[in-house]
Motif scaffolding. Structure first.
Motif, mmCIF file in Angstrom:
data_model
loop_
_atom_site.group_PDB
_atom_site.id
_atom_site.type_symbol
_atom_site.label_atom_id
_atom_site.label_comp_id
_atom_site.label_asym_id
_atom_site.label_seq_id
_atom_site.Cartn_x
_atom_site.Cartn_y
_atom_site.Cartn_z
ATOM 1 N N ALA A 1 -32.648 58.024 91.340
ATOM 2 C CA ALA A 1 -33.564 58.152 92.485
ATOM 3 C C ALA A 1 -32.885 58.880 93.647
ATOM 4 C CB ALA A 1 -34.034 56.775 92.919
ATOM 5 N N LEU A 2 -31.640 58.572 93.907
ATOM 6 C CA LEU A 2 -30.904 59.220 94.982
ATOM 7 C C LEU A 2 -30.711 60.702 94.719
ATOM 8 C CD1 LEU A 2 -28.178 56.510 95.728
ATOM 9 C CD2 LEU A 2 -30.055 57.180 97.230
ATOM 10 N N LEU A 3 -30.394 61.038 93.458
ATOM 11 C CA LEU A 3 -30.136 62.442 93.126
ATOM 12 C C LEU A 3 -31.396 63.293 93.195
ATOM 13 C CD1 LEU A 3 -27.627 61.973 90.152
ATOM 14 C CD2 LEU A 3 -27.119 62.830 92.453
ATOM 15 N N HIS A 4 -32.553 62.657 93.100
ATOM 16 C CA HIS A 4 -33.800 63.417 93.156
ATOM 17 C C HIS A 4 -34.289 63.661 94.591
ATOM 18 C CE1 HIS A 4 -34.102 62.693 88.820
ATOM 19 N NE2 HIS A 4 -34.981 63.698 88.832
ATOM 20 N N LEU A 5 -33.582 63.135 95.587
ATOM 21 C CA LEU A 5 -33.966 63.401 96.973
ATOM 22 C C LEU A 5 -33.644 64.849 97.329
ATOM 23 C CD1 LEU A 5 -32.695 60.132 98.680
ATOM 24 C CD2 LEU A 5 -35.062 60.769 98.208
ATOM 25 N N ASN A 6 -34.507 65.432 98.155
ATOM 26 C CA ASN A 6 -34.367 66.849 98.518
ATOM 27 C C ASN A 6 -33.372 66.986 99.677
ATOM 28 O OD1 ASN A 6 -34.729 69.570 98.731
ATOM 29 N ND2 ASN A 6 -36.607 69.410 99.952
ATOM 30 N N ILE B 1 -44.409 52.958 101.708
ATOM 31 C CA ILE B 1 -43.335 52.326 102.463
ATOM 32 C C ILE B 1 -43.325 50.825 102.211
ATOM 33 C CG2 ILE B 1 -44.697 51.930 104.562
ATOM 34 C CD1 ILE B 1 -41.107 53.261 104.569
ATOM 35 N N LEU B 2 -44.485 50.299 101.801
ATOM 36 C CA LEU B 2 -44.600 48.869 101.501
ATOM 37 C C LEU B 2 -43.692 48.460 100.350
ATOM 38 C CD1 LEU B 2 -45.960 46.171 102.074
ATOM 39 C CD2 LEU B 2 -47.862 46.877 100.609
ATOM 40 N N ASN B 3 -43.335 49.427 99.472
ATOM 41 C CA ASN B 3 -42.429 49.112 98.360
ATOM 42 C C ASN B 3 -41.079 48.604 98.866
ATOM 43 O OD1 ASN B 3 -44.477 50.091 96.826
ATOM 44 N ND2 ASN B 3 -43.402 51.922 96.095
ATOM 45 N N CYS C 1 -23.978 49.370 98.774
ATOM 46 C CA CYS C 1 -24.566 48.494 97.763
ATOM 47 C C CYS C 1 -24.194 47.041 98.021
ATOM 48 C CB CYS C 1 -24.077 48.885 96.367
ATOM 49 S SG CYS C 1 -24.556 50.554 95.865
ATOM 50 N N ASN C 2 -24.997 46.170 97.480
ATOM 51 C CA ASN C 2 -24.660 44.754 97.450
ATOM 52 C C ASN C 2 -23.507 44.553 96.481
ATOM 53 O OD1 ASN C 2 -24.757 41.908 96.420
ATOM 54 N ND2 ASN C 2 -26.442 41.793 97.918
ATOM 55 N N LYS C 3 -22.423 43.949 96.923
ATOM 56 C CA LYS C 3 -21.218 43.827 96.099
ATOM 57 C C LYS C 3 -21.432 42.956 94.877
ATOM 58 C CE LYS C 3 -17.990 44.569 99.925
ATOM 59 N NZ LYS C 3 -16.866 44.011 100.708
ATOM 60 N N GLU C 4 -22.408 42.088 94.944
ATOM 61 C CA GLU C 4 -22.636 41.186 93.811
ATOM 62 C C GLU C 4 -23.636 41.755 92.822
ATOM 63 O OE1 GLU C 4 -23.759 37.447 95.371
ATOM 64 O OE2 GLU C 4 -21.835 37.087 96.383
ATOM 65 N N THR C 5 -24.747 42.309 93.326
ATOM 66 C CA THR C 5 -25.807 42.786 92.424
ATOM 67 C C THR C 5 -25.678 44.260 92.099
ATOM 68 O OG1 THR C 5 -27.307 43.352 94.236
ATOM 69 C CG2 THR C 5 -27.352 41.071 93.422
ATOM 70 N N GLY C 6 -24.983 45.030 92.919
ATOM 71 C CA GLY C 6 -24.854 46.467 92.694
ATOM 72 C C GLY C 6 -26.048 47.265 93.165
ATOM 73 N N HIS C 7 -27.086 46.638 93.717
ATOM 74 C CA HIS C 7 -28.264 47.359 94.183
ATOM 75 C C HIS C 7 -27.981 48.047 95.529
ATOM 76 C CE1 HIS C 7 -30.927 46.107 91.023
ATOM 77 N NE2 HIS C 7 -30.672 44.806 91.247
ATOM 78 N N VAL C 8 -28.583 49.219 95.721
ATOM 79 C CA VAL C 8 -28.456 49.949 96.985
ATOM 80 C C VAL C 8 -29.240 49.195 98.052
ATOM 81 C CG1 VAL C 8 -28.917 52.107 98.193
ATOM 82 C CG2 VAL C 8 -28.188 52.156 95.807
ATOM 83 N N ILE C 9 -28.549 48.794 99.128
ATOM 84 C CA ILE C 9 -29.208 48.027 100.187
ATOM 85 C C ILE C 9 -29.204 48.769 101.527
ATOM 86 C CG2 ILE C 9 -28.777 45.788 99.112
ATOM 87 C CD1 ILE C 9 -26.375 45.479 101.032
ATOM 88 N N PHE D 1 -38.826 55.611 97.257
ATOM 89 C CA PHE D 1 -39.556 54.357 97.167
ATOM 90 C C PHE D 1 -39.224 53.565 95.902
ATOM 91 C CE2 PHE D 1 -42.393 57.143 99.749
ATOM 92 C CZ PHE D 1 -42.136 56.510 100.957
ATOM 93 N N GLN D 2 -38.345 54.124 95.075
ATOM 94 C CA GLN D 2 -37.853 53.368 93.916
ATOM 95 C C GLN D 2 -36.680 52.453 94.288
ATOM 96 O OE1 GLN D 2 -36.982 56.083 90.682
ATOM 97 N NE2 GLN D 2 -38.776 57.379 91.174
ATOM 98 N N LEU D 3 -36.148 52.656 95.498
ATOM 99 C CA LEU D 3 -35.008 51.835 95.940
ATOM 100 C C LEU D 3 -35.540 50.570 96.599
ATOM 101 C CD1 LEU D 3 -32.869 54.755 97.446
ATOM 102 C CD2 LEU D 3 -32.724 53.777 95.148
ATOM 103 N N VAL D 4 -36.110 49.714 95.798
ATOM 104 C CA VAL D 4 -36.880 48.590 96.316
ATOM 105 C C VAL D 4 -36.006 47.492 96.911
ATOM 106 C CG1 VAL D 4 -38.812 49.028 94.762
ATOM 107 C CG2 VAL D 4 -36.920 47.564 94.009
#
Length: 1008
Positions: A36-41, A120-122, A69-77, A96-99
């Motif tokens: 998702a990040l790499l697809h940003l313009n 944006i609600l995502n 990222c969250n150090k425990e889950t690895g998700h981009v925060i 909007f995939q970075l929920v």
């Protein structure tokens, strides 16, 4: 040996450990989020130190710049993409995939007016959202209101609207907000009461939201606020006293509002306040003493309000203050001595504050002061010697005050001075520049104009590199010698001195490579000591040689970039040179009051825009954007008045879409008015008087929306002035002069209803028709600027429009034309018929002249409605009947002339009529009463008789002078016989035509 048996096992375990550790790090970034990040313009990222080289598909995205990222889950925060993105931003964005995002910064991007997608609600976990200054547009989506975890919401500086949902809806939903910035969003409503429920707010900015009405009392609950900005709205009412509840507030911005109230005493309760901006908020009254309680204040701006009275002594308690701006108020008092306690002050602006009296000696304590503006006040007395203590001072501007005495030599101790302006005061004595400026080696701008000084300059090298030098009205008799070594002058003003003779050759040979404005006007100069005269200055933008005794041909600029060429009131001769057509950057061309002749050139050729050849690498060079590709394309003012130009008016001279002023009065021009004038939509002033123009009335000029002055007098205009086809002709006309032409027919009654600007009294502040002469420093960036003051920056003079108009019985010369000046002059034509009652619509009229026509009938009584009339001339017509008693109500009437008509009856008495002499009424045999010697005996009988005899419909109308001449045998008998004869005529006439006569009189009454 047994130990070595375990070595391979240990090594294997260690390798497995590091391999697993390594693989676990690779797996920290989720593949879908990396994708998702790499697809940003992304096109660049100014805010990152290592740019986007770190964004590698083969590396851990949690290590990328701007990504956390969250150090425990690895998700981009957290994601910071400030100044990184461009193009449209829509619902398909991979963002909007970075929920799992909790923190998102998209500020300072360019999303090309994209709307904020409802997707944006995502990002429902967001607590921080910054979309400021990213070119978003449209309505703020309601989905943002569902981001209930938000503590920071910044949507400022976009083109957004908050209508549905409203600000009230937002206040109801996002109750956890600590920071809310909606600056420059279109809200256009009242401030909702429930905004006060966001009691966790520490930062609130609703600047430029078109908010209106009062600040609700519920906002007093926002006691945690540190920053509050309500500036640039339409707020009204009082500034609430609960503002004193904001005990934690550090910055308060309420500028450009419309409170129309006093500053409450409670303002002094905000002891933590560091910045207070109340500028341009229509606040009034005296400043409260409690303002001195703001001991933490660093910046205070109270400019452009209506504060009056004394500046409180408590102002001296603001010991932390660095900036104090009181520009444009009405204090009308002396400065308190306590102002000297502001020892941290660096910037002080007291311009246009109506302060008076002496400058307190305590001013010398402001040793940190760098900028000091005292101009446009009533300060008097001498400059205190203590001002020499301000060793940090860089700009000192005190022009247009009443300072007197000698300029203290101790000013030479201010060695950091860059700008010194002492102009328009009453300084006197002899000033030796050599001594005064010896220490001021950093000085770049020196203005000593308009004092009572006598300057002595002997040395050729007394000062450093000046950029601005104003020595107007300094009693100079020759060019200062030190100018020979000034290489960086941008502005040079030597006007209104006594410099006589020829302009010396060394002056033309000086190295003024950067000279942009030269003013040598109002001297005794006779010419140049070399011919032909080609002015050597490449960057010259403004030249004023007016009001001298210059002879010969016009001096030619070296380059074509000159914008103001003013050589008026000289004795220049010859034809207008063809090179004048090459000046395609001209804004003002004034060659008036010379002896120039010949036919005006057509100037039909186009010219190629190019930079001057002298552009060096030391300066930024570009062509001024107002320059046109043809002559006149950028012209604002064209003044060729009082020369001997002949032939037709060329279209090229009068086609410019930017033209505001055209004055060709007093020449020998012929033909018709060029129809190309209809394209001059900005035209305010047109004077073609005293020529030989042969044309009908130019009703087609009525479409010009800004035309204020139209002068066509003393030409050969002819024919009937036909009524306008629409009701909007000449909507802004204030002055019209059609006198001394050949117009016939009735007065244009419908025009009197169309001239909307004359139907009401102009009660606006005093303003003159003028143009500012500015040097275009954007076109030339030399080593120094002229002034940093916002009111005077780059202004080097004012060009005033002038006018000659018949008023109050004589020709009046108006060197400056105030916008409230009004006049209708239709005299010396062949107009006939009655004076239309519609003329009474022109309630703002000051000067009305209908003299020397063939007007008949009665003077309309409704002229008494023109209560601002100062001059009324109806002389030399065939008007009959009485002078209406209603004219007594014209209390401003200074000049009145009804001489040489057929008026009868008693002259009205009282008010202004008691000041008029016989000449106002001469030539009306039937008038009586003061100031005439003829008393009004049998006034009513005479009036009835003469109404009949001089009625234009009566076949028996004749002049009483003839009756008297016919009875030369005996004057008394002749008068008696004449009266008896008149009585018989009246008896017969009323008996036969009585009803008709009454109808005629009834029709003459004014219909208001």
């Amino acid at each position: 040996m047994g130990f070595f048996k375990f070595v391979p096992v240990v090594i294997s375990l260690l390798l497995l450990y590091f391999t697993l550790g390594s693989s676990s790090k690779k797996r920290l970034c989720h593949d879908n989020e990396r994708s998702a990040l790499l697809h940003l313009n992304i096109y660049y990222c100014h805010s990152f130190s290592n740019n986007f080289g770190s964004w590698d598909a083969n590396t851990d995205c949690c290590l990328w710049d701007g990504v956390k990222c969250n150090k425990e889950t690895g998700h981009v925060i957290e994601l910071d993409l400030s100044r990184c993105l461009s193009g449209s931003f829509n619902s398909s964005s991979s963002l909007f995939q970075l929920v799992h995002l909790e923190w998102l910064n998209l500020s300072y991007n360019d999303f090309d007016s994209s709307e904020i997608p409802s997707e944006i609600l995502n990002l429902s976990r967001l607590s921080y959202l910054n979309l400021s200054s990213s070119s978003f547009g449209g309505q703020i989506p309601s989905e943002i209101l569902e981001l209930s975890s938000l503590t920071v919401l910044d949507l400022s500086n976009n083109n957004l609207k908050l209508e549905k949902p409203s600000l009230g809806n937002l206040s109801e939903k996002l109750t956890n907000l600590k920071t809310l910035d909606l600056s420059d969003a279109e809200i256009g409503s009242f401030i909702p009461h429930n905004l006060g429920n966001l009691n966790s707010l520490t930062f609130l900015s609703l600047s430029a939201n078109s908010l209106q009405g009062n600040i609700p009392s519920s906002l007093g609950n926002l006691t945690k606020l540190i920053y509050l900005d309500f500036s640039n709205n339409n707020l009204s009412g009082e500034l609430p006293t609960f503002i004193g509840n904001f005990g934690s507030l550090k910055e308060l911005y309420l500028s450009n509002s419309g409170f129309s109230a006093e500053l409450p005493n409670s303002i002094g309760n905000i002891s933590s306040l560091q910045i207070l901006d109340l500028s341009n908020s229509n606040l009034l009254g005296e400043l409260p003493m409690t303002i001195g309680n703001l001991g933490s204040l660093k910046d205070l701006d109270l400019s452009t309000n209506r504060f009056f009275g004394k500046l409180p002594n408590s102002i001296g308690n603001l010991s932390s203050l660095k900036t104090l701006t009181l520009f444009s108020n009405g204090f009308f008092s002396e400065l308190p001595t306590s102002i000297g306690n502001l020892g941290s002050l660096e910037y002080l602006d007291l311009t246009f504050c109506n302060f008076s009296g002496n400058i307190p000696l305590s001013f010398g304590n402001l040793t940190q002061l760098q900028i000091l503006y005292l101009d446009h006040n009533g300060f008097s007395g001498e400059l205190p010697s203590s001002i020499a203590n301000l060793k940090s001072l860089e700009e000192l501007i005190i022009f247009h005050c009443n300072f007197s005495g000698q300029i203290p030599s101790s000013l030479g101790n201010l060695t950091r001075l860059i700008l010194l302006d002492l102009s328009s005061n009453n300084f006197s004595g002899t000033l030796v520049l050599d001594t005064f400026l010896l220490k001021l080696q950093n000085l770049r701008s020196l203005i000593l104009s308009s004092n009572n000084l006598s300057l002595l300059t002997k040395s050729t090298n007394i000062i450093g590199d000046l950029s601005f030098l104003g020595l107007s009205s300094c009693n100079l008799t020759e060019f200062p010698n030190f100018l020979q070594n000034q290489n960086y002058l941008i502005v040079l003003d030597l006007s209104s001195n006594k410099i006589a003779g020829q302009i010396p050759g060394w002056f033309l040979d000086t190295g003024f490579e950067s000279l942009m404005h030269l003013n040598l006007s109002h001297n005794l100069l006779t010419g140049f000591d070399r011919h032909p005269v080609i002015l050597p200055w490449t960057w010259l933008s403004s030249l004023d040689l007016s009001f001298n005794k210059l002879e010969g041909s016009l001096p030619r600029p070296k380059e074509k970039m000159i914008s103001h060429y003013i050589v008026a009131n000289n004795s220049m001769t010859g034809e207008l040179p063809s090179w004048i057509c090459n000046l395609y950057c001209l804004l003002v061309l004034d060659l008036s009051y010379n002896n120039l002749n010949g036919v005006l050139p057509q100037c039909s050729r186009n010219y190629k825009r190019r930079l001057p050849p002298q552009c060096s690498r030391n300066y930024k060079c570009r062509l001024s954007p107002q320059c046109s590709r043809k002559f006149g394309g950028s012209l604002l003012v064209l003044n060729l008045r009082s020369n001997n130009f002949s032939g037709r008016v060329p279209k090229r001279f009068m086609h410019g879409p930017t033209l505001r002023m055209i004055d060709l009065n007093d020449n020998l021009l012929q033909g018709r008015i060029p129809r190309s004038l209809v394209n001059c939509r900005d035209l305010e002033f047109l004077d073609l008087g005293k020529n030989q123009i042969n044309d009908t009335f130019p009703s087609w000029l009525g479409v010009l929306p800004n035309l204020n002055v139209l002068i066509l007098q003393s030409n050969r205009f002819y024919g009937v002035i036909r009524e306008p086809k629409s009701n909007c002709s000449f909507p802004q006309l204030h002055i019209i002069d059609l006198s001394h032409n050949r117009f016939i027919g009735k007065l244009p009654s419908k025009y009197f209803q169309c001239w909307k600007a004359l139907t009401s009294v102009n009660e606006s502040q005093l303003r003159y028709m003028q143009d500012e002469l500015r040097i275009a420093t954007g076109d030339f960036v030399g080593p120094f600027t002229v002034s940093n003051h916002p009111e005077t920056q780059n202004i080097v003079g004012i060009y005033h429009y002038s006018l000659t108009m018949s008023s109050k019985g004589r020709m009046m010369v108006y060197e400056k034309i105030p916008y409230f000046l009004t006049g209708v002059i239709l005299s010396s034509n062949r107009f006939d018929g009655e004076i239309p009652t519609s003329i009474a619509n022109l309630r703002g009229l000051q000067n009305l002249n209908l003299s020397n026509n063939n007007l008949r009938g009665h003077i309309p009584s409704c002229l008494g409605n023109l209560t601002h009339l100062e001059s009324l001339d109806l002389s030399n017509n065939k008007l009959s009947g009485k002078i209406p008693q209603q004219l007594v109500e014209l209390t401003f009437l200074d000049s009145f002339n009804v001489s040489n008509n057929h008026l009868t009856g008693a002259i009205p008495q009282g008010t202004q009529f008691d000041t008029f002499d016989n000449s106002s009424f001469d030539g009306n045999w039937g008038l009586c009463g003061k100031p005439l010697p003829r008393k009004c005996e049998n006034d009513s009988k005479i009036a009835r008789n003469e109404d009949v005899i001089h009625d234009s419909d009566s076949p028996f109308a004749f002049d009483w002078k003839i009756v008297l001449i016919g009875y030369m045998g005996g004057l008394v008998a002749g008068v008696i016989l004449g009266l008896n004869f008149s009585a018989r005529i009246q008896d017969w006439f009323v008996g036969k035509f009585g009803r008709h006569t009454k109808a005629v009189r009834r029709n003459r009454r004014c219909r208001n």
